[in-house]
Design an enzyme around this catalytic site. Structure first.
Site, PDB file in Angstrom:
ATOM      1  CB  CYS A   2      35.087  40.183  35.312  1.00 50.66           C
ATOM      2  SG  CYS A   2      34.666  39.547  33.686  1.00 50.66           S
ATOM      3  NE  ARG A  27      39.513  41.429  39.036  1.00 54.15           N
ATOM      4  CZ  ARG A  27      40.302  40.500  39.539  1.00 54.15           C
ATOM      5  NH1 ARG A  27      41.416  40.845  40.138  1.00 54.15           N
ATOM      6  NH2 ARG A  27      40.000  39.228  39.448  1.00 54.15           N
ATOM      7  CD1 TRP A  75      39.743  41.164  29.087  1.00 55.19           C
ATOM      8  CD2 TRP A  75      39.242  38.996  29.341  1.00 55.19           C
ATOM      9  NE1 TRP A  75      40.562  40.447  28.263  1.00 55.19           N
ATOM     10  CE2 TRP A  75      40.279  39.123  28.387  1.00 55.19           C
ATOM     11  CE3 TRP A  75      38.765  37.717  29.643  1.00 55.19           C
ATOM     12  CZ2 TRP A  75      40.858  38.020  27.754  1.00 55.19           C
ATOM     13  CZ3 TRP A  75      39.337  36.616  29.012  1.00 55.19           C
ATOM     14  CH2 TRP A  75      40.365  36.787  28.083  1.00 55.19           C
ATOM     15  CG  ASN A 101      36.380  37.531  38.191  1.00 55.24           C
ATOM     16  OD1 ASN A 101      36.711  37.204  37.068  1.00 55.24           O
ATOM     17  ND2 ASN A 101      37.242  37.623  39.187  1.00 55.24           N
ATOM     18  N   GLY A 102      34.543  35.082  36.342  1.00 55.39           N
ATOM     19  CA  GLY A 102      34.926  33.675  36.210  1.00 55.39           C
ATOM     20  C   GLY A 102      34.210  33.028  35.048  1.00 55.39           C
ATOM     21  CD  GLU A 490      58.665  42.096  30.091  1.00 56.83           C
ATOM     22  OE1 GLU A 490      58.167  41.018  29.747  1.00 56.83           O
ATOM     23  OE2 GLU A 490      58.007  43.007  30.650  1.00 56.83           O
ATOM     24  CE  LYS A 494      55.386  45.015  29.295  1.00 54.45           C
ATOM     25  NZ  LYS A 494      55.690  44.006  30.278  1.00 54.45           N
ATOM     26  CD  GLU A 497      52.012  44.005  27.618  1.00 52.46           C
ATOM     27  OE1 GLU A 497      51.024  43.423  28.056  1.00 52.46           O
ATOM     28  OE2 GLU A 497      53.092  44.042  28.228  1.00 52.46           O
ATOM     29  CG  HIS A 513      70.219  29.649  13.272  1.00 55.44           C
ATOM     30  ND1 HIS A 513      70.992  28.745  12.584  1.00 55.44           N
ATOM     31  CD2 HIS A 513      70.964  30.071  14.324  1.00 55.44           C
ATOM     32  CE1 HIS A 513      72.140  28.597  13.203  1.00 55.44           C
ATOM     33  NE2 HIS A 513      72.153  29.399  14.261  1.00 55.44           N
ATOM     34  CE  LYS A 612      49.141  44.591  36.443  1.00 51.30           C
ATOM     35  NZ  LYS A 612      50.325  44.729  35.577  1.00 51.30           N
TER      36      LYS A 612
HETATM   37  C1  F6R Z   1      52.497  41.683  30.315  1.00 51.66           C
HETATM   38  C2  F6R Z   1      51.826  41.122  31.466  1.00 51.66           C
HETATM   39  C3  F6R Z   1      51.366  39.716  31.404  1.00 51.66           C
HETATM   40  C4  F6R Z   1      51.486  39.051  32.783  1.00 51.66           C
HETATM   41  C5  F6R Z   1      50.866  37.654  32.749  1.00 51.66           C
HETATM   42  C6  F6R Z   1      51.033  36.935  34.059  1.00 51.66           C
HETATM   43  O1  F6R Z   1      52.909  42.987  30.546  1.00 51.66           O
HETATM   44  O2  F6R Z   1      51.608  41.785  32.449  1.00 51.66           O
HETATM   45  O3  F6R Z   1      52.055  38.990  30.444  1.00 51.66           O
HETATM   46  O4  F6R Z   1      52.830  38.988  33.138  1.00 51.66           O
HETATM   47  O5  F6R Z   1      49.509  37.755  32.438  1.00 51.66           O
HETATM   48  O6  F6R Z   1      50.414  37.613  35.093  1.00 51.66           O
HETATM   49  P1  F6R Z   1      50.802  37.385  36.585  1.00 51.66           P
HETATM   50  O7  F6R Z   1      52.208  37.829  36.789  1.00 51.66           O
HETATM   51  O8  F6R Z   1      49.837  38.231  37.361  1.00 51.66           O
HETATM   52  O9  F6R Z   1      50.645  35.920  36.870  1.00 51.66           O
END
Ligand code: F6R
Length: 617
Positions: A2, A27, A75, A101-102, A490, A494, A497, A513, A612
């Site tokens: 949020c 956020r 969120w 937020n929280g 990774e 990507k 998501e 396996h 994010k």
């Molecule tokens: C994926 C992504 C998330 C963050 C994860 C950790 O693209 O961005 O998987 O890497 O939420 O976030 P941080 O790095 O901010 O602790």
């Protein structure tokens, strides 16, 4: 998660709040709301959907006048995303308004107590409970808003960043923080104040900011001052006013269609910025203040434990290979969310490295606190300056990627690997596990990475062509070995998501396996096959996929001919040291997911259900 924002001053609040919410949408973006006070009335608009939906609603339903306002982009945690559950929430008296937020963990018991005293609730949220608790305390003890907020927060278990407005005392906003960030922008001569989850909503108005610490609150009085206090004992604190380095250009799209694409293209610059002052080629040394000052801790460490989540955890996995190879220090990489709850063995001889772009991830923060309690030395690798993790750790190194706004992490990942590689090289030299000539060669290779990425970005059109062929796939496999196994993880993250295609990353040799059973002519398999990374073995894996009719997209080193003959598509990366190859092999995988997501009409910068900054566990 949020985003919260607020304004009190001499400008019209609405444009400030709306622009601020747009910048905070990373956020959370499942609903949004705004409160404006026009000197007489509280005007409220809230809606499921994005900030753009909120703008429409404001146009149709309320006056947007007033020089005081609060805003929220959500969120959802408690209660589904709908209009009623959206913030701001108003107390039963109609006087108090809150954005939050929280999570208030003990909201249910407080709610039952309030119900027994005659309160009723419109929403399913914990936030509506909190604002009514503040009202209850205010009326019961006949105190001002600041005191009521303080007394109410003392009863609360959980995490919060809140901003509260009281119609009966409309010259102030009260804010408080525990576990979720909050910044206060201080206008010239205290004529105006801004409140936000980070500084981005107010950088064009002021560069002076106060970041509240956990368990602090502030009473912000229009035209007067900010009083910061400890929530626990009401003691006054003289706040540090920091000068922000952020500028407007850094948080705008700069001509790119999406932030994600802009951020992919920013990687050469971001890595160069991360080198600055650290990779000193004229002296052939690496200098990192956080490492130099704590060299003994690193050199005497029995092991390094890396904790992180998501993409940052993948950067940690790359670091495991690099630290062990270069500095010969044993490394364990842990999901912060698992580590914090499994009573891990931690001693004073452990060094814990926490990696986080946002510096606010709740699980990573909790893992840090646990390690500190057990006496470990804790080092942070963060992007957001002044973030909670940056402040909670004993020492650290920033990644200097600049603001990352696209929800899918790109430049944060490569700059995290950059910082960790510099650290591993520095420690290797200090420990004597790398000769000076090999060290010098590695420094030269590192220095070349930004220009190699710059060159590599020219593959964009080729990758777009490949994306077109696979945009209707429902599954995808990513394979890599050694340093490029985490890159496979990774790449898969990507893709899933942002395009919602199911994807899995595997060490290439693990395919036989189990996952090999999935391969048929509808399964695209992305394989990283750089020339130094167990190349022959990976080529054998590629043959195994080919004989089962899988579609092979291979990332190879330039000049490769063997894989080119077998794979359906090959993408060439410039030659480099294998240890640094993740910084290059990642780029085509970022572009591939980006183009597939765009072609599938997905919201690349704001994928569904994500946010994010993950400030809830
Ligand atoms: C994926 C992504 C998330 C963050 C994860 C950790 O693209 O961005 O998987 O890497 O939420 O976030 P941080 O790095 O901010 O602790």
């Amino acid at each position: 998660m949020c985003g919260i924002t607020g304004y009190i001053g001499f400008r019209e609040a609405y444009p400030v709040i709306i622009k601020g919410l747009q910048r905070l949408e990373y956020r959370g973006y499942d609903s949004a709301g705004v409160m404006l006070y026009d000197g007489k009335n509280i005007n409220l608009a809230k809606t499921k959907g994005k900030v753009s939906d909120l703008q429409e609603k404001v146009k149709q339903e309320i006056s947007n006048q007033g020089q005081i306002g609060l805003g929220h982009t959500r969120w959802a945690t408690h209660g589904i995303p709908n209009d009623i559950n959206s913030h701001p929430h108003v107390s039963q008296s109609g006087d108090l308004v809150i954005v939050h937020n929280g999570i208030i963990e003990n909201y249910d018991s407080i709610k039952q107590e309030l119900i027994s005293r005659g309160y009723s609730f419109k929403s399913d949220t914990d936030t509506e409970v909190l604002i009514n608790l503040i009202q209850e305390v205010k009326e019961k003890y006949q105190v001002k808003l600041g005191k009521a907020v303080q007394l109410a927060l003392k009863q609360v278990i959980g995490a919060y960043a809140i901003a509260v407005f009281d119609k009966t005392k409309p010259d102030e906003i009260v804010v408080g923080r525990l576990g979720s960030p909050i910044a206060i922008g201080v206008g010239e001569d205290y004529k105006e104040f801004f409140v936000a989850s980070d500084a981005s909503p107010f950088i064009e108005y002021t560069k002076d900011a106060i970041y509240l610490e956990d368990e602090e609150m502030a009473i912000i009085k229009k035209g007067r001052e900010v009083k910061v206090r400890k929530i626990k004992d009401d003691s006054e604190i003289d706040p540090d006013i920091l000068e922000l380095e952020l500028n407007l250009e850094q948080i705008e799209k700069g001509g790119y269609e999406h932030f994600m694409l802009k951020e992919i293209h920013e990687q050469p610059r971001a890595i160069t910025d991360t080198f600055r002052g650290r990779l000193l080629m004229d002296q052939a040394i690496i200098k990192m203040a956080g490492v130099e000052d704590n060299m003994k801790k690193f050199l005497n460490a029995d092991r390094i434990i890396i904790v992180a989540c998501g993409t940052s955890w993948h950067a940690g996995l790359v670091a495991e290979y690099i630290f062990e190879e270069f500095a010969r220090i044993p490394v364990e990489v842990e999901y912060a969310s698992e580590f914090r709850y499994r009573n891990p063995v931690i001693t004073e001889k452990d060094v814990l490295i926490a990696i986080s772009q946002s510096g606010e991830t709740a699980d990573t923060l909790a893992a840090i606190k646990l390690a500190k309690e057990k006496g470990a030395f804790v080092f942070g690798v963060c992007n957001v300056v002044g973030s909670s993790i940056a402040r909670e750790t004993h020492a650290g190194a920033y990644t200097h990627a600049g603001p990352e706004i696209g929800v899918a992490s790109t430049k944060a990942f490569t700059t995290q690997i950059t910082v960790l590689s510099l650290m591993a090289l520095r420690l290797a030299r200090a420990k004597g596990t790398m000769s000076s000539s090999v060290y010098r060669l590695h420094l030269q290779e590192m220095e070349m990475i930004p220009q190699k990425i710059e060159k590599l970005l020219a593959i964009d059109e080729q990758v777009k062509g490949i994306a077109k062929k696979y945009l209707l796939s429902t599954n995808c496999l990513y394979l890599g070995r050694g340093y490029n196994f985490p890159v496979a993880l990774e790449g898969a993250l990507k893709l899933k998501e942002i395009s919602y295609i199911h994807a899995e990353g595997y060490p290439a040799a693990e395919m036989k396996h189990g996952p090999i059973a999935l391969i048929d002519d509808r399964m695209p398999v992305v394989v990283i096959a750089t020339n130094k990374g167990h190349y022959e073995k990976v080529v054998s894996n590629i043959q195994e996929i080919k004989s089962r009719n899988g579609k092979i997209i291979a990332v190879v080193t330039e000049g490769d001919t063997t894989v080119k003959d077998i794979a359906d598509h090959t993408i060439e990366i410039p030659e480099t040291e294998e240890a640094f190859s993740p910084l290059l092999t990642t780029i085509p995988l970022q572009l591939l997911s980006y183009h597939i997501a765009v072609m599938r009409d997905c919201n690349v910068d704001q994928p569904r259900n994500l946010a994010k900054s993950v400030t809830v566990e």
